[in-house]
Design an enzyme around this catalytic site. Structure first.
Site, PDB file in Angstrom:
ATOM      1  N   GLY A 142       0.854  -1.190   0.000  1.00  0.00           N
ATOM      2  CA  GLY A 142       0.000   0.000   0.000  1.00  0.00           C
ATOM      3  C   GLY A 142       0.886   1.235   0.000  1.00  0.00           C
ATOM      4  O   GLY A 142       2.007   1.215  -0.536  1.00  0.00           O
TER       5      GLY A 142
ATOM      6  N   LEU B 167       2.524   3.238   2.502  1.00  0.00           N
ATOM      7  CA  LEU B 167       3.831   3.285   3.168  1.00  0.00           C
ATOM      8  C   LEU B 167       4.727   2.131   2.732  1.00  0.00           C
ATOM      9  O   LEU B 167       5.938   2.288   2.615  1.00  0.00           O
ATOM     10  CB  LEU B 167       3.669   3.272   4.693  1.00  0.00           C
ATOM     11  CG  LEU B 167       3.247   4.593   5.348  1.00  0.00           C
ATOM     12  CD1 LEU B 167       3.551   4.574   6.849  1.00  0.00           C
ATOM     13  CD2 LEU B 167       3.908   5.801   4.726  1.00  0.00           C
TER      14      LEU B 167
ATOM     15  N   LYS C 151       1.434  11.304  19.413  1.00  0.00           N
ATOM     16  CA  LYS C 151       0.769  11.252  18.086  1.00  0.00           C
ATOM     17  C   LYS C 151      -0.668  10.777  18.264  1.00  0.00           C
ATOM     18  O   LYS C 151      -1.578  11.305  17.622  1.00  0.00           O
ATOM     19  CB  LYS C 151       1.564  10.315  17.175  1.00  0.00           C
ATOM     20  CG  LYS C 151       1.001  10.125  15.778  1.00  0.00           C
ATOM     21  CD  LYS C 151       1.526  11.167  14.836  1.00  0.00           C
ATOM     22  CE  LYS C 151       0.966  11.193  13.430  1.00  0.00           C
ATOM     23  NZ  LYS C 151       0.434  10.014  12.853  1.00  0.00           N
TER      24      LYS C 151
ATOM     25  N   ARG D 210      -2.305   6.125  -2.303  1.00  0.00           N
ATOM     26  CA  ARG D 210      -2.382   5.271  -3.495  1.00  0.00           C
ATOM     27  C   ARG D 210      -3.177   5.969  -4.578  1.00  0.00           C
ATOM     28  O   ARG D 210      -4.336   6.310  -4.363  1.00  0.00           O
ATOM     29  CB  ARG D 210      -3.074   3.956  -3.134  1.00  0.00           C
ATOM     30  CG  ARG D 210      -2.077   2.885  -2.782  1.00  0.00           C
ATOM     31  CD  ARG D 210      -2.741   1.578  -2.587  1.00  0.00           C
ATOM     32  NE  ARG D 210      -3.585   1.589  -1.383  1.00  0.00           N
ATOM     33  CZ  ARG D 210      -4.323   0.561  -1.020  1.00  0.00           C
ATOM     34  NH1 ARG D 210      -4.357  -0.520  -1.752  1.00  0.00           N
ATOM     35  NH2 ARG D 210      -5.049   0.614   0.095  1.00  0.00           N
TER      36      ARG D 210
HETATM   37  P1  NAD Z   1      -2.613   1.049   2.951  1.00  0.00           P
HETATM   38  O1  NAD Z   1      -4.024   0.612   3.141  1.00  0.00           O
HETATM   39  O2  NAD Z   1      -2.282   1.981   1.822  1.00  0.00           O
HETATM   40  O3  NAD Z   1      -1.699  -0.236   2.765  1.00  0.00           O
HETATM   41  C1  NAD Z   1      -1.813  -1.389   3.552  1.00  0.00           C
HETATM   42  C2  NAD Z   1      -1.565  -2.580   2.636  1.00  0.00           C
HETATM   43  O4  NAD Z   1      -1.415  -3.737   3.449  1.00  0.00           O
HETATM   44  C3  NAD Z   1      -2.704  -2.852   1.658  1.00  0.00           C
HETATM   45  O5  NAD Z   1      -2.171  -2.957   0.353  1.00  0.00           O
HETATM   46  C4  NAD Z   1      -3.270  -4.198   2.140  1.00  0.00           C
HETATM   47  O6  NAD Z   1      -3.770  -4.991   1.083  1.00  0.00           O
HETATM   48  C5  NAD Z   1      -2.005  -4.811   2.735  1.00  0.00           C
HETATM   49  N1  NAD Z   1      -2.255  -5.948   3.645  1.00  0.00           N
HETATM   50  C6  NAD Z   1      -3.067  -6.010   4.713  1.00  0.00           C
HETATM   51  N2  NAD Z   1      -3.010  -7.249   5.273  1.00  0.00           N
HETATM   52  C7  NAD Z   1      -2.133  -7.958   4.527  1.00  0.00           C
HETATM   53  C8  NAD Z   1      -1.654  -9.298   4.592  1.00  0.00           C
HETATM   54  N3  NAD Z   1      -2.069 -10.146   5.530  1.00  0.00           N
HETATM   55  N4  NAD Z   1      -0.757  -9.710   3.660  1.00  0.00           N
HETATM   56  C9  NAD Z   1      -0.336  -8.871   2.701  1.00  0.00           C
HETATM   57  N5  NAD Z   1      -0.741  -7.581   2.587  1.00  0.00           N
HETATM   58  C10 NAD Z   1      -1.632  -7.138   3.498  1.00  0.00           C
HETATM   59  O7  NAD Z   1      -2.131   1.654   4.331  1.00  0.00           O
HETATM   60  P2  NAD Z   1      -1.021   2.772   4.614  1.00  0.00           P
HETATM   61  O8  NAD Z   1      -1.595   4.125   4.313  1.00  0.00           O
HETATM   62  O9  NAD Z   1       0.265   2.400   3.981  1.00  0.00           O
HETATM   63  O10 NAD Z   1      -0.933   2.684   6.192  1.00  0.00           O
HETATM   64  C11 NAD Z   1      -0.211   1.690   6.891  1.00  0.00           C
HETATM   65  C12 NAD Z   1      -0.064   2.158   8.326  1.00  0.00           C
HETATM   66  O11 NAD Z   1       0.773   3.323   8.327  1.00  0.00           O
HETATM   67  C13 NAD Z   1      -1.393   2.610   8.969  1.00  0.00           C
HETATM   68  O12 NAD Z   1      -1.416   2.245  10.315  1.00  0.00           O
HETATM   69  C14 NAD Z   1      -1.369   4.122   8.811  1.00  0.00           C
HETATM   70  O13 NAD Z   1      -2.130   4.787   9.801  1.00  0.00           O
HETATM   71  C15 NAD Z   1       0.113   4.402   8.982  1.00  0.00           C
HETATM   72  N6  NAD Z   1       0.543   5.668   8.373  1.00  0.00           N
HETATM   73  C16 NAD Z   1       0.236   5.942   7.068  1.00  0.00           C
HETATM   74  C17 NAD Z   1       0.682   7.133   6.505  1.00  0.00           C
HETATM   75  C18 NAD Z   1       0.383   7.481   5.062  1.00  0.00           C
HETATM   76  O14 NAD Z   1       0.687   8.581   4.633  1.00  0.00           O
HETATM   77  N7  NAD Z   1      -0.203   6.599   4.268  1.00  0.00           N
HETATM   78  C19 NAD Z   1       1.427   8.033   7.268  1.00  0.00           C
HETATM   79  C20 NAD Z   1       1.732   7.701   8.605  1.00  0.00           C
HETATM   80  C21 NAD Z   1       1.272   6.518   9.142  1.00  0.00           C
HETATM   81  O1  KPL Z   2      -1.755  12.678  11.493  1.00  0.00           O
HETATM   82  C1  KPL Z   2      -2.716  13.291  11.110  1.00  0.00           C
HETATM   83  C2  KPL Z   2      -3.781  12.522  10.397  1.00  0.00           C
HETATM   84  O2  KPL Z   2      -4.535  13.077   9.615  1.00  0.00           O
HETATM   85  O3  KPL Z   2      -3.835  11.302  10.637  1.00  0.00           O
HETATM   86  C3  KPL Z   2      -2.828  14.762  11.399  1.00  0.00           C
HETATM   87  C4  KPL Z   2      -2.557  15.575  10.176  1.00  0.00           C
HETATM   88  C5  KPL Z   2      -1.800  15.140  12.451  1.00  0.00           C
HETATM   89  C6  KPL Z   2      -4.171  15.108  11.961  1.00  0.00           C
HETATM   90  O4  KPL Z   2      -4.386  14.442  13.153  1.00  0.00           O
END
Ligand code: NAD
Ligand code: KPL
Length: 302
Positions: free
Chosen positions: A8, A10, A181, A130
């Site tokens: 996904g 990250l 956070k 994405r």
């Molecule tokens: P996302 O939904 O884009 O990606 C997660 C991926 O994991 C998906 O492709 C899903 O199919 C895959 N997945 C789930 N279970 C699976 C399994 N058993 N086997 C294989 N693949 C599996 O999520 P994301 O936005 O990358 O977020 C991941 C974590 O990072 C979350 O906890 C989110 O809060 C945190 N996070 C995200 C961001 C961001 O900008 N996207 C920033 C900071 C923190």
């Molecule tokens: O981390 C965030 C989110 O949207 O998940 C911010 C921008 C800090 C808002 O809580």
């Protein structure tokens, strides 16, 4: 070798930067169908400063036999424990698992699913989304803090992150960072969903934001994270202003009909308060309202 579970936002951001720095990377995809789609796509595409670059990173599914020594868990908090349990037979003794999940609670669930592994918690301010399947936009430069509350020694593989240009720091107090956070996310994200507004829209609800911040400070202090409580309200207001034009991650999840990480944010805060016999009426009411809102939209309430 880095095994990365989850292609996904990250997962792609990490996999592509590590791979282009020459670090061996192996993706773990959900099932054969997803592996087939990945092969059709020809790799992961990262879009950075408007430029797209595709990386043909090796991929397989969880039932592959290759041992795993270093796992980057890049799925949502609610998927983390099940994903690790599935991989448990492949983890080598003393394997490292890097946990990118937002919020709190999933880290303990993963540690229970893989008791012999070293769990390294991460808190990231990087932003990615994405655009299409296997195509991710690097939307916001940020920083990632990593740490292990049980072992303060930094792992040698931080050198891979340096080589890959992943801005990071080894934190000796990662739990404080995660709590801080969590508190910011609890003060901002649910309100943006309930008021259906961008982060900046919360400037119109100063009393609500202040009451929540006050209760979150009480919770952090009671849970032994006073450092994470310092000037919380000021920081909440600063983040609201600095990200005024953005929709919070929870608002994006709800508006796109995706499951939220509520259980690992507000849900975790409410449970922690209950364990401490702490009355937090505003936080509890917010949790109830958010659950009712999710119910009404047919989204999971946990
Ligand atoms: P996302 O939904 O884009 O990606 C997660 C991926 O994991 C998906 O492709 C899903 O199919 C895959 N997945 C789930 N279970 C699976 C399994 N058993 N086997 C294989 N693949 C599996 O999520 P994301 O936005 O990358 O977020 C991941 C974590 O990072 C979350 O906890 C989110 O809060 C945190 N996070 C995200 C961001 C961001 O900008 N996207 C920033 C900071 C923190
Ligand atoms: O981390 C965030 C989110 O949207 O998940 C911010 C921008 C800090 C808002 O809580």
């Amino acid at each position: 070798m880095w095994h990365i579970l989850g292609a996904g936002s990250l997962g792609t951001l990490w996999a592509t930067r590590l791979a282009r720095a020459g670090v061996p990377v192996q993706l773990i995809l959900r099932d054969q169908q997803r592996l087939f789609s990945y092969q059709q796509a020809g790799g992961l595409t990262l879009i950075e400063n408007g430029q797209a670059q595709r990386y043909a990173i090796a991929a397989h599914t969880a039932d592959h036999a290759q041992p795993i020594q270093r796992l980057l868990l890049a799925c949502k908090a609610y998927d983390a424990a099940a994903a690790v349990a599935q991989l448990a037979p492949r983890l080598t003794r003393g394997a490292d698992i890097v946990l990118l999940q937002n919020g709190l609670g999933s880290q303990d669930e993963v540690a229970r699913a893989a008791p012999l592994a070293r769990c390294i918690f991460a808190s990231s301010t990087e932003g990615a989304f994405r655009q299409a399947d296997f195509e991710v936009v690097f939307a916001g430069r940020g920083h990632t803090w990593l740490g292990d509350p049980l072992d303060l020694q930094p792992p040698a593989w931080l050198a891979d992150l340096r080589a890959a240009g992943i801005a990071h720091e080894w934190s000796l107090d990662i739990l404080n960072r995660l709590w801080r956070k969590l508190a910011l996310n609890c003060a901002i994200n649910p309100l943006t969903v309930l008021h259906d507004c961008r982060n900046g829209g919360l400037s119109e609800h100063p009393v609500q934001v202040a009451s929540l911040s006050g209760e979150l400070v009480e919770l952090l202090q009671r849970c032994g994270h006073s450092a994470a409580a310092a000037n919380l309200h000021d920081e909440v207001m600063r983040v609201i202003l600095a990200t005024a034009a953005n929709y919070s991650s929870m608002h994006q999840d709800v508006s796109q009909g995706r499951r939220t990480e509520i259980a690992y944010l507000l849900g975790y805060a409410c449970n922690a308060a209950q364990r401490q016999h702490l009355q937090l009426p505003h936080i509890n009411a917010l949790h109830d309202q958010l659950q009712a809102h999710l119910d009404a939209r047919g989204l999971p309430r946990h």
